[in-house]
Design a protein around this motif. Structure first.
Motif, mmCIF file in Angstrom:
data_model
loop_
_atom_site.group_PDB
_atom_site.id
_atom_site.type_symbol
_atom_site.label_atom_id
_atom_site.label_comp_id
_atom_site.label_asym_id
_atom_site.label_seq_id
_atom_site.Cartn_x
_atom_site.Cartn_y
_atom_site.Cartn_z
ATOM 1 N N GLY A 46 0.802 -1.230 0.000
ATOM 2 C CA GLY A 46 0.000 0.000 0.000
ATOM 3 C C GLY A 46 0.827 1.269 0.000
ATOM 4 N N CYS A 47 2.065 1.189 -0.478
ATOM 5 C CA CYS A 47 2.952 2.359 -0.443
ATOM 6 C C CYS A 47 2.592 3.338 -1.565
ATOM 7 C CB CYS A 47 4.407 1.904 -0.581
ATOM 8 S SG CYS A 47 5.578 3.272 -0.475
ATOM 9 N N SER A 48 2.654 4.617 -1.251
ATOM 10 C CA SER A 48 2.287 5.662 -2.221
ATOM 11 C C SER A 48 3.300 5.795 -3.356
ATOM 12 C CB SER A 48 2.189 7.012 -1.508
ATOM 13 O OG SER A 48 3.467 7.350 -0.965
ATOM 14 N N ASP A 50 6.271 4.949 -6.386
ATOM 15 C CA ASP A 50 6.130 4.170 -7.625
ATOM 16 C C ASP A 50 7.421 3.441 -8.030
ATOM 17 O OD1 ASP A 50 7.705 6.232 -8.550
ATOM 18 O OD2 ASP A 50 6.351 6.826 -10.175
ATOM 19 N N CYS A 51 8.251 3.077 -7.059
ATOM 20 C CA CYS A 51 9.512 2.377 -7.346
ATOM 21 C C CYS A 51 9.220 1.144 -8.219
ATOM 22 C CB CYS A 51 10.197 1.987 -6.045
ATOM 23 S SG CYS A 51 10.253 3.351 -4.862
ATOM 24 N N ALA A 52 9.816 1.134 -9.410
ATOM 25 C CA ALA A 52 9.391 0.176 -10.439
ATOM 26 C C ALA A 52 9.716 -1.278 -10.112
ATOM 27 C CB ALA A 52 10.024 0.552 -11.773
ATOM 28 N N TYR A 53 10.574 -1.492 -9.110
ATOM 29 C CA TYR A 53 10.962 -2.862 -8.746
ATOM 30 C C TYR A 53 10.108 -3.415 -7.611
ATOM 31 C CZ TYR A 53 13.254 0.283 -5.463
ATOM 32 O OH TYR A 53 13.488 1.288 -4.567
ATOM 33 N N CYS A 54 9.289 -2.573 -6.992
ATOM 34 C CA CYS A 54 8.773 -2.918 -5.658
ATOM 35 C C CYS A 54 7.331 -3.405 -5.673
ATOM 36 C CB CYS A 54 8.899 -1.716 -4.737
ATOM 37 S SG CYS A 54 8.473 -2.121 -3.034
ATOM 38 N N THR A 55 7.143 -4.548 -5.080
ATOM 39 C CA THR A 55 5.813 -5.152 -5.021
ATOM 40 C C THR A 55 4.921 -4.448 -3.990
ATOM 41 O OG1 THR A 55 4.717 -7.283 -4.865
ATOM 42 C CG2 THR A 55 6.400 -6.900 -3.283
HETATM 43 FE FE1 SF4 Z 1 7.526 2.225 -1.097
HETATM 44 FE FE2 SF4 Z 1 8.726 0.040 -2.066
HETATM 45 FE FE3 SF4 Z 1 9.487 2.451 -2.911
HETATM 46 FE FE4 SF4 Z 1 10.067 1.686 -0.373
HETATM 47 S S1 SF4 Z 1 10.848 0.763 -2.267
HETATM 48 S S2 SF4 Z 1 9.238 3.676 -1.058
HETATM 49 S S3 SF4 Z 1 8.234 0.425 0.075
HETATM 50 S S4 SF4 Z 1 7.450 1.502 -3.234
#
Ligand code: SF4
Ligand code: SAM
Ligand code: DTB
Length: 341
Positions: A46-48, A50-55
Motif C-alpha cells: 500500500g505504499c504511495s 512508484d519504485c518500479a521494482y517494488c511489489t
Molecule cells: Fe515504497 Fe517500495 Fe518504494 Fe520503499 S521501495 S518507497 S516500500 S514503493
C-alpha cells in the motif's frame, strides 16, 4: 572513489579484481566473519511511491496482501526468534514514503524500536524519508543504523522512481548522519541500469562523510505485476564484480549480499564472500520476497568454513572525519562540488 577509478577497477581481469578486493577485505575484517541479519516487514504494501521494482507500491497490481503496522508483541516475537537463531542485527522495514514526528504511527514505531533495542542486537530500520527531528527521535529510541538506499545512479533514478527524487534520498541520509545514526545505503542490480550507473552509485555512496556503515547489494527479485517483472537476471560475474568494487570503495563497511540469493548458486555466493561480502539476510523471507532457508545457509557457511559474527549492540555511529561532506551536503542539497553527482 571517482567514477574513473571505479571504472578502472571494474574492468580489471576478474581474478585481479578479486585479489585486490580480498586484500582490502582481509585488512579491514581480519576475522572474516559473516554477520547474520533478520528482516521483518512491520508494515506491508500500500505504499504511495512508484519504485518500479517494488511489489509494495500501491500503483501496481500484484498478489501482495497489504498489512497494517504489526503490534509490538508480534514484532518482539520475531526479534527474539531472530536472536535465538544467531542474528546480530534485526532490520524492520515499512512500506511508507516516510514518517512524520507526532503522528500515531511514528509514536508506535518508536515504541517498538525501544523494546527491540533491549534485546542486545543491532537495530536497523527503513521507514522511508526522515526529517532532522524524526531522525533524532529514532536515534534516541535505540536505532543503530538507518537503511535508505540510493539504489542506482542519479541519472538512472528518474527512470525507476518518479514519486520522489535522488535529492530527497540524499537529504534523508544527511539527516540520519546528523542525528548520529549509522547509514546503511546500497542499491539494486538488474533494474535496467548500465555498469556506469552501478559505479556512479558507488561513487556517490563512497563520497559520504562518514562512509556508510553498511552497503547492501540487492539483485532484483522480479515481482509479478511490477514494471520490471520481466527483467533478465544479473550476470553472476557482474554481481561479484560489484561486490568487489563496493568492498574497495567503502572498505570499512559491511557489504551485505542482500536480495536475490535464492537465484544464486552456492559457488556464486562463495565468490561474493571471497570478494568482500560479509553479511547476509538470514531466514526464509526478506520483506515480501523469498530468501534461502536458514538451514541451507548454515550448511553453506559450514561448507565454506565461515564463522558468524557475535552480537555488537554497542556499535557506535561512525563520526565524520572533519572534512566537508562531499555528499549529501549539510543543507540537504545535492553536492555542489561536482565531485559526486
Ligand atoms: Fe515504497 Fe517500495 Fe518504494 Fe520503499 S521501495 S518507497 S516500500 S514503493
Ligand atoms: N520504503 C522504504 C524505502 O524505500 O527506503 C523501505 C523499504 S524498501 C523495500 C528497501 C529496499 O529494498 C529498496 O531500496 C530496494 O533496494 C530493495 N528492494 C525492494 N524491492 C526489491 C526487489 N524486488 N528486489 C530487490 N531489492 C528490492
Ligand atoms: C536492503 O537493501 N534490502 C532489504 C533491506 N535493505 C530492507 C530489503 C530487500 C527487499 C527485497 C524485496 C522484498 O522482500 O519485497
Amino acid at each position: 572513489m571517482t567514477l574513473a577509478e571505479l571504472q578502472e577497477l571494474h574492468s580489471l581481469p576478474f581474478f585481479d579484481l578479486l585479489k585486490r578486493s580480498h586484500e582490502v577485505h582481509e585488512t579491514h575484517f581480519p576475522d572474516g566473519k559473516i554477520q547474520l541479519c533478520t528482516l521483518l516487514s512491520i508494515k506491508t504494501g500500500g505504499c504511495s511511491e512508484d519504485c518500479a521494482y517494488c511489489t509494495q507500491s500501491a500503483r501496481y497490481e500484484t498478489d501482495l496482501k497489504n498489512e497494517r503496522l504489526l503490534s509490538k508483541e508480534t514484532v518482539m516475537e520475531s526479534a527474539r526468534a531472530a536472536r535465538e537463531n544467531g542474528s546480530t542485527r534485526f532490520c524492520m522495514g515499512a512500506a511508507w514514503r516516510g514518517v512524520r514526528g507526532g503522528t500515531e504511527r511514528f509514536n508506535q514505531v518508536v515504541d517498538i524500536i525501544k523494546e527491540v533495542s533491549t534485546l542486545g542486537m543491532e537495530v536497523c530500520v527503513t521507514l522511508g524519508e526522515l526529517g532532522p527531528s524524526e531522525a533524532v527521535e529514532l536515534k534516541n529510541a535505540g536505532v543503530t543504523a538507518y537503511n535508505h538506499n540510493l539504489d542506482t545512479s542519479p541519472e538512472h533514478y528518474p527512470n525507476i522512481v518518479t514519486s520522489h527524487t535522488y535529492e530527497d534520498r540524499l537529504r534523508t541520509i544527511r539527516n540520519v548522519q546528523d542525528a548520529g545514526m549509522s547509514v546503511c545505503c546500497g542499491g539494486i542490480l538488474g533494474i535496467s541500469e548500465t555498469i556506469t550507473d552501478r559505479l556512479r552509485m558507488l561513487e556517490v555512496i563512497s563520497s559520504f562523510n562518514p562512509q556508510p556503515e553498511s552497503v547492501p547489494i540487492n539483485s532484483l527479485m522480479p515481482m509479478p505485476g511490477t514494471p520490471l517483472a520481466n527483467n533478465p537476471q544479473v550476470d553472476p560475474f557482474d554481481l561479484v564484480r560489484m561486490i568487489a568494487c563496493a568492498r574497495i570503495a567503502v572498505p570499512g563497511a559491511k557489504v551485505r549480499l542482500s536480495a536475490g540469493r535464492t537465484r544464486l548458486s552456492d559457488e556464486t555466493q562463495a565468490l561474493c564472500f571471497y570478494a568482500g561480502a560479509n553479511s547476509i539476510f538470514y531466514g526464509d523471507k526478506l520483506l515480501t520476497a523469498e530468501n534461502p532457508e536458514a538451514g541451507k545457509d548454515r550448511e553453506l557457511l559450514v561448507k565454506l568454513g565461515l564463522e558468524t559474527l557475535e552480537s555488537n549492540p554497542a556499535l557506535e555511529a561512525p563520526g565524520a572525519d572533519g572534512a566537508l561532506p562531499a555528499s549529501p551536503s549539510r543543507d540537504g542539497k545535492m553536492c555542489a562540488s561536482g565531485g559526486c553527482c
